[in-house]
Write a protein that holds these residues in place. Structure first.
Motif, PDB file in Angstrom:
ATOM      1  N   THR A 360       0.883  -1.214  -0.057  1.00  0.00           N
ATOM      2  CA  THR A 360       0.053   0.019   0.134  1.00  0.00           C
ATOM      3  C   THR A 360       0.877   1.235  -0.004  1.00  0.00           C
ATOM      4  N   VAL A 361       0.276   2.128  -0.699  1.00  0.00           N
ATOM      5  CA  VAL A 361       1.256   3.590  -0.881  1.00  0.00           C
ATOM      6  C   VAL A 361       0.023   4.589  -0.424  1.00  0.00           C
ATOM      7  N   LEU A 362       0.623   5.585   0.710  1.00  0.00           N
ATOM      8  CA  LEU A 362      -0.155   6.712   1.074  1.00  0.00           C
ATOM      9  C   LEU A 362       0.241   7.795   0.147  1.00  0.00           C
ATOM     10  N   ARG A 363      -0.848   8.441  -0.324  1.00  0.00           N
ATOM     11  CA  ARG A 363      -0.423   9.567  -0.897  1.00  0.00           C
ATOM     12  C   ARG A 363      -1.067  10.881  -0.273  1.00  0.00           C
ATOM     13  N   GLY A 364      -0.328  11.944   0.592  1.00  0.00           N
ATOM     14  CA  GLY A 364      -0.900  12.791   1.246  1.00  0.00           C
ATOM     15  C   GLY A 364      -0.546  12.185   2.800  1.00  0.00           C
ATOM     16  N   SER A 365      -1.190  12.782   3.750  1.00  0.00           N
ATOM     17  CA  SER A 365      -1.251  12.618   5.251  1.00  0.00           C
ATOM     18  C   SER A 365      -2.445  12.050   5.799  1.00  0.00           C
ATOM     19  N   LEU A 366      -2.584  11.190   6.691  1.00  0.00           N
ATOM     20  CA  LEU A 366      -3.929  10.776   7.521  1.00  0.00           C
ATOM     21  C   LEU A 366      -4.126  11.986   8.370  1.00  0.00           C
ATOM     22  N   ASP A 367      -3.277  12.917   8.534  1.00  0.00           N
ATOM     23  CA  ASP A 367      -3.358  14.225   9.410  1.00  0.00           C
ATOM     24  C   ASP A 367      -4.075  15.343   8.914  1.00  0.00           C
ATOM     25  N   ASP A 368      -3.983  15.103   7.569  1.00  0.00           N
ATOM     26  CA  ASP A 368      -4.524  16.521   6.709  1.00  0.00           C
ATOM     27  C   ASP A 368      -5.235  15.639   5.623  1.00  0.00           C
ATOM     28  N   PRO A 369      -6.719  15.489   5.653  1.00  0.00           N
ATOM     29  CA  PRO A 369      -7.416  15.187   4.421  1.00  0.00           C
ATOM     30  C   PRO A 369      -7.288  16.425   3.474  1.00  0.00           C
ATOM     31  N   ALA A 370      -7.404  16.230   2.185  1.00  0.00           N
ATOM     32  CA  ALA A 370      -7.603  15.055   1.481  1.00  0.00           C
ATOM     33  C   ALA A 370      -6.259  14.207   1.388  1.00  0.00           C
ATOM     34  N   PHE A 371      -6.500  12.814   1.345  1.00  0.00           N
ATOM     35  CA  PHE A 371      -5.454  11.827   1.202  1.00  0.00           C
ATOM     36  C   PHE A 371      -6.082  10.702   0.384  1.00  0.00           C
ATOM     37  N   SER A 372      -5.127   9.758  -0.077  1.00  0.00           N
ATOM     38  CA  SER A 372      -5.549   8.777  -0.718  1.00  0.00           C
ATOM     39  C   SER A 372      -4.601   7.513  -0.550  1.00  0.00           C
ATOM     40  N   LEU A 373      -5.032   6.452  -0.600  1.00  0.00           N
ATOM     41  CA  LEU A 373      -4.289   4.870  -0.320  1.00  0.00           C
ATOM     42  C   LEU A 373      -4.259   4.295  -1.637  1.00  0.00           C
ATOM     43  N   PHE A 374      -3.456   3.803  -2.159  1.00  0.00           N
ATOM     44  CA  PHE A 374      -3.366   3.015  -3.471  1.00  0.00           C
ATOM     45  C   PHE A 374      -2.830   1.655  -3.020  1.00  0.00           C
ATOM     46  N   GLY A 375      -3.422   0.594  -3.436  1.00  0.00           N
ATOM     47  CA  GLY A 375      -3.069  -0.899  -3.144  1.00  0.00           C
ATOM     48  C   GLY A 375      -2.490  -1.511  -4.445  1.00  0.00           C
ATOM     49  N   LEU A 376      -1.305  -2.034  -4.247  1.00  0.00           N
ATOM     50  CA  LEU A 376      -0.556  -2.578  -5.778  1.00  0.00           C
ATOM     51  C   LEU A 376      -0.521  -4.072  -5.483  1.00  0.00           C
ATOM     52  N   ARG A 377      -0.096  -4.615  -6.439  1.00  0.00           N
ATOM     53  CA  ARG A 377       0.283  -6.012  -6.622  1.00  0.00           C
ATOM     54  C   ARG A 377       0.990  -6.172  -7.804  1.00  0.00           C
ATOM     55  N   ASP A 378       2.208  -7.002  -7.645  1.00  0.00           N
ATOM     56  CA  ASP A 378       3.063  -7.179  -8.767  1.00  0.00           C
ATOM     57  C   ASP A 378       3.211  -5.993  -9.777  1.00  0.00           C
ATOM     58  N   GLY A 379       3.447  -4.646  -9.352  1.00  0.00           N
ATOM     59  CA  GLY A 379       3.821  -3.684  -9.937  1.00  0.00           C
ATOM     60  C   GLY A 379       2.545  -2.704 -10.398  1.00  0.00           C
TER      61      GLY A 379
END
Length: 424
Positions: A360-379
């Motif tokens: 998983t890759v977090l883009r942004g910060s959980l302390d400061d919405p907006a943020f997003s979380l990406f889930g990866l597998r095999d690139g």
């Protein structure tokens, strides 16, 4: 494609199968799945009779029931799925205020309560479901509410007065949204769920925990427990919880513990039912004259029965597939599953299944919405979820559907544009 094709035609390398319907189509149920089926039939070139039967006053959207409709910000007409003239414009006969009593596919009819019969060359079941009521002692109390219909919301609304003590059982989408609406109306809200962080499977543990903790930051008391019993008392209703000494008194209770699909019509018509109406990937039931879409439909694919999908867009896609089947047309291209929810002033969207990701890759910060979380597998990105950042989910969906390779470092950098990420 804009019109029907002959059975066996090859479209984009796929052999199109299915019997092209020419006679009347009856759609049972006026939720998003039923209305989407009617719309897709007309868009696909069907020129025959379409009848949409719904027990309510008219077809309305259900996501607002736990939010703007429950709070009183919108009335029933403002959440209509289509304006009244749409049905006339699309030549869809709307039969409301009555239920279907029986399907008679061998006779080519649908029987309404009272005995009236509608001709039906094909039937599409979009029957939805009922709110689940687990076998808990005292659950039939008039102080215990569910929220599945506009009538349910109308019954619940008077209980959400400022200062009212409200217990919400189940912290999934409906429960969380009701808790958010109720606390905004001034209620003292307790939210109980046996799971520490609901929605982990679709949002991943990091975001699921953040969202659940959002309740406490907005004056909602949360507890990890299960209800053992309800008892009506003078001035309220007592609830007993597992692992908690003594009962707690509330003014009202809302259950948000899932739904039970409406399968009675299908079962009584001899269709295969297994915790849902069993359909093939084209939405066809065990009787080729009957299709099923939306919440009650359960797909068998490659011999395996898949879990039912109960999200708004999934029902919309079911309607499009059913229409393609009836038209003998190529089905819509599959796309990653998506849903949204709103709570405590934040908009949350998710696409794919984050629990299937290996990174998983977090883009942004959980302390400061907006943020997003990406889930990866095999690139590759296989899922994403975002708070107040819908553009990130839209980009992730395109990356999933197009199989765009993903660089975790670039995904995590808010300085890299989403458009650039789509280029790989």
């Amino acid at each position: 494609m804009t019109g029907p094709v002959v059975d066996g035609t090859v479209v984009d390398g796929t052999v199109v199968t299915g019997s092209v319907v020419t006679g009347p189509v009856v759609i049972v149920g006026g939720g998003i799945a039923g209305v989407s089926t009617a719309a897709a039939l007309r868009k696909g070139g069907f020129d025959g009779d379409i009848t949409l039967v719904d027990a309510g006053e008219f077809p309305y959207d259900r996501p607002p029931l736990s939010k703007d409709f429950l709070s009183g910000a919108k009335d029933i007409k403002q959440i209509a799925l289509q304006p009244a003239h749409w049905y006339d414009d699309q030549r869809v006969r709307l039969v409301t205020g009555i239920s279907v009593a029986a399907l008679r596919p061998a006779e080519g009819t649908v029987e309404l309560v009272g005995g009236r019969r509608l001709p039906a060359d094909r039937v599409v079941l979009a029957t939805g479901g009922a709110a689940a009521r687990p076998p808990v002692p005292g659950i039939d109390s008039s102080r215990v509410h569910v929220l599945r219909t506009a009538e349910d919301a109308d019954r619940l609304r008077p209980a959400l007065a400022p200062g009212a003590r409200l217990l919400v059982v189940g912290a999934g989408l409906i429960g969380a949204e009701v808790a958010s609406t109720a606390v905004r109306l001034g209620c003292e809200v307790t939210l109980v769920d046996p799971v520490a962080a609901p929605l982990t499977a679709v949002l991943g543990p990091e975001l699921a925990v953040w969202l659940h903790e959002l309740h406490a930051r907005n004056r909602v008391t949360t507890a990890q427990s299960a209800v053992e019993s309800f008892t009506d008392r003078h001035g309220g209703i007592e609830a007993r919880f597992t692992g908690v000494p003594g009962p707690q008194l509330y003014d009202a209770v809302v259950l948000g513990v899932g739904m039970v699909p409406h399968t009675d019509l299908a079962r009584e018509a001899g269709l295969e039912v297994d915790r849902g109406i069993v359909v093939d990937p084209s939405q066809v039931t065990s009787n080729p004259a009957v299709l099923a879409v939306g919440d009650p439909a359960r797909t068998r694919q490659d011999g395996v029965l898949l879990p039912r999908t109960e999200h708004w867009e999934a029902a919309q896609h079911d309607g499009a597939r059913a229409a393609a089947t009836l038209l003998g047309a190529a089905p819509p291209e599959p796309t990653a599953p998506w849903f949204w929810t709103d709570r405590h002033g934040h908009h949350v969207e998710a696409v794919g299944h984050l629990h299937e990701a290996t990174e998983t890759v977090l883009r942004g910060s959980l302390d400061d919405p907006a943020f997003s979380l990406f889930g990866l597998r095999d690139g590759f990105v296989i899922a994403a979820a975002a708070v107040d950042d819908p553009s990130a989910v839209r980009a992730a969906r395109r990356m999933i559907d197009r199989r765009v390779p993903a660089d975790p470092a670039r995904l995590a950098d808010p300085g890299v544009s989403l458009r650039a990420l789509l280029r790989g």
